[in-house]
Write a protein that holds these residues in place. Structure first.
Motif, short mmCIF file in Angstrom:
data_model
loop_
_atom_site.label_atom_id
_atom_site.label_comp_id
_atom_site.label_asym_id
_atom_site.label_seq_id
_atom_site.Cartn_x
_atom_site.Cartn_y
_atom_site.Cartn_z
N TYR A 145 13.46 7.91 -3.44
CA TYR A 145 12.49 8.59 -4.28
C TYR A 145 13.19 9.56 -5.23
O TYR A 145 12.88 9.60 -6.43
CB TYR A 145 11.49 9.34 -3.40
N GLU A 184 3.90 9.22 -4.74
CA GLU A 184 3.99 8.00 -3.97
C GLU A 184 5.13 7.12 -4.48
O GLU A 184 5.21 6.88 -5.69
CB GLU A 184 2.68 7.21 -4.04
N PRO A 185 6.03 6.65 -3.61
CA PRO A 185 7.15 5.84 -4.07
C PRO A 185 6.73 4.60 -4.85
O PRO A 185 7.39 4.23 -5.82
CB PRO A 185 7.86 5.45 -2.76
N GLU A 186 5.63 3.97 -4.43
CA GLU A 186 5.19 2.77 -5.14
C GLU A 186 4.79 3.10 -6.57
O GLU A 186 5.12 2.36 -7.51
CB GLU A 186 4.01 2.11 -4.41
N GLU A 187 4.08 4.21 -6.76
CA GLU A 187 3.67 4.61 -8.11
C GLU A 187 4.88 4.99 -8.95
O GLU A 187 4.96 4.69 -10.14
CB GLU A 187 2.69 5.77 -8.03
N ALA A 232 7.96 3.80 -8.57
CA ALA A 232 8.67 2.57 -8.90
C ALA A 232 7.97 1.83 -10.02
O ALA A 232 8.62 1.27 -10.93
CB ALA A 232 8.78 1.68 -7.66
N ASP A 233 6.63 1.85 -10.00
CA ASP A 233 5.88 1.18 -11.06
C ASP A 233 6.12 1.85 -12.41
O ASP A 233 6.31 1.18 -13.44
CB ASP A 233 4.39 1.19 -10.71
N HIS A 238 9.56 0.95 -13.60
CA HIS A 238 9.61 -0.42 -14.07
C HIS A 238 9.07 -0.53 -15.50
O HIS A 238 9.68 -1.19 -16.36
CB HIS A 238 8.79 -1.32 -13.13
N PRO A 284 15.17 -0.01 -3.56
CA PRO A 284 13.93 0.28 -4.31
C PRO A 284 14.18 0.51 -5.79
O PRO A 284 13.40 0.07 -6.65
CB PRO A 284 13.40 1.54 -3.62
N ALA A 329 13.00 -1.84 -9.16
CA ALA A 329 12.17 -1.27 -10.22
C ALA A 329 12.78 -1.45 -11.61
O ALA A 329 12.09 -1.22 -12.61
CB ALA A 329 11.94 0.22 -9.96
#
Length: 893
Positions: free
Chosen positions: A361, A382-385, A387-388, A391, A414, A418
């Motif tokens: 992160y 949030e890590p997913e957000e 990374a998005d 990207h 991760p 990304a």
């Protein structure tokens, strides 16, 4: 604060008036809470020509400092801060007791605030750090090599902090009030381009565009007139933007805001990065400058340039290698040379300033702060957000990322997922073998030619004056790029140094790392980081294996030193290999398929740490285990090469039994000895140094058969002289007798007849004292060999006969073979060939009974020559591989 070095060196309550004690104080303070060796302090005080009383005088200075420290009144509560700790001294300093420590803390916090765009806090912290300075660093005392380098480094840090504080003030809109300060600094440092660039920006933002242009031309004239060079590209870019009245160069009040709204994860990339930092134009460039004297690695750079230029497949290059081998330097050089990447080239450190690994992160957040303009203060949690967002920020952009000092595959997966469109160069201490799609480059040390070129390129003209010393320095540095740069820099910055003097300083393995330190370049610190990163079990193995012999060692040596089973020892070794703390070296010709070894500087580190951490008792125990393992195999090999020869086998260390005695590697004894003999001699030295007298004697005796068979006279003599001293230290009469007899054989082979006869007679007396008739009889054979060479055939025959009688009575088959060989030679030179052939036949039979192929072949070979006539044996072979040419020709005539 109790101690000050940022200016004149001072301490409370009273600073010593004499200069030399203050030099000692300063040297200890700049390495506070760390041991400074006596060697380093002496070098700092007197350079390369210390007086004979240097060590005693240093103790006097330390005593004076301790007395001055006691006058503070709080020593009883705080304890004496100046301690003796081998191999030198240590001064304990609290975080608030030394102005340098406070400066470093404020500086680090200020830089962190600047990176977080909290410019007000950054300006305050950096200004507070500068206020600690009262003059040039470490002033008021003479400087030796370490203090000179440290003073240069600290003064440079002061300038960097000053420039960053001014940069923070510019962000806060204080450009008008900075002009006077910047003009004074530009006058004081006429060729420091960064300061002139800041002055140009301040003038431009204050509406003084023409003055900004004039400031550029002043620094340009200074650079051209004094150095013959043009201003760098960044200064020229600022000029072009001033001339173009670039509005982006003007101050933006938004920079001074304390906070900004959080960045929505649904924000589109097109809405974010359009504006650039006003001090930046063109593609993003977050890279250190490429080295102008970069040396070697041409093949690697060319290969991976092509890979990065390719399109389609993932472009990931993973560079690994031991500390100091130049991973980051190569990655930066590659990033500068790679074609394309119009969107930018960015280096991201994967550890923080304290050396801790960034979380995935934190790494993605740091990269986004490099990419996005304006930089958001708050990123998605949030890590997913995150990374998005990363990207979308890198999609379809030609970016080259350098991820420096990666800890593991999990740390970067991760981030790599990304940024699929970016080319990536990773550096790491361990190979990232599980990383998908990566092409791996394991860096080794420089080739000899490149190492020499690097020393000559960076060491200045004095380095080139002594080519032989340059080669020695390269070898002693193990051709490690970091060590080579430090060594060359040390010669370049010390006018009284030369290459030969530096080579002498590096010659001692125990103090070599201490000599490879220059400013903030510290080879020991770089190597130590890799050591500290592995588990405690691997750290123990790393330092203990420093006792292994040079140049490399097989698995069984590691097993003995570590006291582990073979499988466990091999697993430990392979872990060190993966961490680049040890090297695995395939051995196609030796008895072991793989041997292990240290880089020369890593071995120095292992021994250094072992001295500090391991303790003398643990080192002695490990050396004893090593000695027993070597003795066990040496005896097994010797029993095959020269069966029945070693009179100490089964007498000293008689409990040496077990499966290692039947190790398959010793089945071909000559091959085993050829692989291990250099290491066995070093082990013998260690046994002697550790006071393991009986082991030293036994190992020397077990190896002398090999030395005699191969004519290795110097090693034979070196080992036996050490072992003879050990026998006398231990009061072991039998061992002394065995070693003296062997030295008699050596002296005879070297044709030192008088010494040989003395050795044999002395050994015979000692054998008689311990009631060893076999040993005494073999001494008679040795003395008879001397007499034979002198032409005293009757006396020689008498001694051979007596030796044969005792050997037959005692059942000494080897003694019989040796005595009959002597009687055969006497018969041959006396013109009795039939008798000589009969004795040779008995000698061959005894050798066959022993299983000694060398002696059996010798007897048969000599008999065949005799049967061929006088011409065939004119060069008389008196023992296997030993001839008496001159005397024999005289006798045959």
């Amino acid at each position: 604060m109790r101690f000050r070095v940022l200016g004149p060196v001072r301490m409370q309550p009273r600073t010593p008036t004499a200069a030399k004690p203050r030099v000692v104080l300063a040297t200890l303070l700049v390495q506070s809470n760390s041991v400074v060796s006596t060697h380093s302090l002496i070098d700092e005080l007197w350079g390369m020509e210390p007086p004979r009383t240097a060590a005693t005088t240093l103790q006097v200075y330390v005593s004076q400092l301790r007395k001055a420290l006691l006058e503070g009144g709080d020593t009883e509560e705080r304890g004496q801060p100046l301690l003796t700790q081998p191999p030198g001294y240590l001064i304990r300093v609290g975080p608030d007791d030394l102005d340098l420590a406070v400066f470093e803390s404020l500086r680090a916090r200020g830089r962190a605030a600047y990176d977080e765009r909290d410019y007000a806090t950054a300006s305050r912290l950096l200004a507070d750090s500068l206020a600690l300075w009262t003059g040039p660093a470490l002033s008021g005392i003479p400087h030796g090599p370490a203090l000179q380098a440290t003073a240069i480094r600290l003064d440079e840090l002061r300038s960097e902090v000053l420039e960053q504080r001014i940069g923070a003030d510019l962000k806060l809109g204080r450009h008008q009030e900075l002009i006077g300060e910047l003009m004074a600094l530009a006058h004081e440092f006429p060729m420091r381009e960064t300061l002139h660039g800041l002055l140009m920006v301040a003038l431009y933002r204050s509406g003084r565009q023409s003055d900004a242009v004039q400031a550029f031309h002043r620094v340009r004239r200074a650079l051209v007139d004094e150095l013959g060079v043009e201003p760098d590209a960044s200064l020229k870019r600022i000029l072009s933007r001033v001339l173009a009245s670039d509005p982006a160069l003007a101050w933006n009040p938004a920079w001074a805001r304390a906070a900004r709204p959080a960045l929505s994860p649904s924000a589109t990339v097109s809405a974010l990065p359009a504006a650039r930092d006003p001090e930046r134009s063109g593609p993003l460039l977050w890279l250190p400058p490429a080295l102008t004297d970069f040396t070697g690695r041409d093949e690697e750079l060319a290969r991976y340039e092509r890979l990065l230029a390719a399109s389609g497949a993932p472009r990931i290059v993973a560079v690994s290698g031991r500390p100091g081998v130049g991973k980051t330097t190569l990655a930066v050089q590659l990033a500068h040379r790679a074609k394309g990447f119009e969107a930018g080239r960015i280096l991201l450190a994967m550890r923080d300033s304290a050396g801790r690994a960034l979380t995935p992160y934190a790494a993605m957040s740091a990269l986004l702060r490099r990419l996005l303009r304006p930089v958001p203060d708050v990123l998605p949690s949030e890590p997913e957000e995150l990374a998005d967002l990363l990207h979308r920020a890198t999609r379809a952009r030609e970016l080259l990322l350098v991820l420096d000092d990666v800890v593991s595959e999990a740390q970067v997966r991760p981030l790599l997922a990304a940024v699929p469109d970016a080319a990536v160069v990773l550096t790491s201490r361990r190979p990232l073998g599980a990383l998908e799609h990566a092409r791996h480059l394991v860096l080794d040390v420089l080739a000899p030619r490149d190492a020499r070129s690097l020393l000559l390129a960076t060491g200045g003209p004095r380095m080139a004056e002594d080519p032989a010393a340059v080669d020695r320095i390269a070898r002693l540095c193990g051709r490690l790029p970091l060590a080579l740069r430090v060594a060359a820099g040390a010669v370049a910055v010390h006018p009284h140094w030369n290459a030969a003097g530096l080579a002498r300083r590096l010659a001692d393995e125990r103090t070599r790392l201490g000599a490879l330190s220059l400013g903030d370049l510290d080879v020991r610190g770089g190597l130590l980081a890799a050591y500290q990163e592995v588990s405690e079990a691997e750290r123990h193995a790393f330092r203990t294996l420093g006792l292994a012999p040079l140049p490399d060692f097989p698995l069984w040596i590691a097993q003995s030193l570590l006291g582990m089973a073979p499988d466990a020892a091999e697993e430990r070794l392979e872990g060190l290999v993966r961490s680049h703390l040890l090297e695995a070296r395939p051995s196609a010709d030796g008895p072991e398929p793989v041997r292990y070894g240290y880089h020369t500087l890593l071995r120095s580190l292992a021994l250094d740490i072992l001295d500090q951490v391991g303790g003398e008792e643990a080192a002695t125990e490990a050396t004893a285990r090593l000695g027993r393992a070597c003795l066990l195999r040496a005896r097994a090999a010797d029993a095959r090469l020269t069966p029945g020869r070693d009179r100490l086998a089964g007498v000293l260390e008689p409990d040496l039994q077990g499966p290692a005695a039947h190790d398959p590697s010793v089945v071909v004894p000559l091959r085993w000895f050829q692989a291990e003999a250099p290491g066995l001699l070093e082990v013998l030295r260690r046994l002697h140094a550790s006071g393991l007298w009986d082991l030293a004697c036994a190992l020397a005796s077990a190896t002398s058969g090999y030395y005699e068979a191969c004519g290795l006279w110097d090693d034979w003599e070196t080992g036996h002289e050490l072992a003879l001293d050990a026998a006398r230290q231990a009061g072991n009469t039998l061992a002394e007798a065995v070693l003296l007899r062997s030295l008699g054989d050596l002296a005879w082979q070297r044709r030192h007849t008088g010494r040989a006869a003395d050795y044999h007679r002395h050994a015979a007396r000692l054998f008689t004292l311990v009631d060893d008739r076999v040993g005494a009889a073999r001494c008679l054979t040795g003395e008879a060999d001397v007499l034979l060479g002198l032409g005293e055939f009757d006396r020689a025959e008498g001694l051979y006969t007596r030796a044969l009688e005792v050997a037959a009575e005692e059942g000494d088959t080897r003694g019989c073979a040796e005595a009959r060989r002597g009687l055969a030679l006497v018969a041959l030179v006396a013109g009795r060939p039939s008798e000589g052939l009969a004795q040779l036949a008995e000698c061959e039979a005894a050798a066959r009974s022993l299983g000694d192929g060398r002696w059996r072949g010798y007897a048969r070979r000599t008999a065949d020559l005799v049967r061929g006539g006088d011409e065939g044996w004119a060069r008389l072979e008196v023992r296997p591989g030993v001839w008496l040419m001159d005397d024999t020709r005289r006798i045959a005539a």
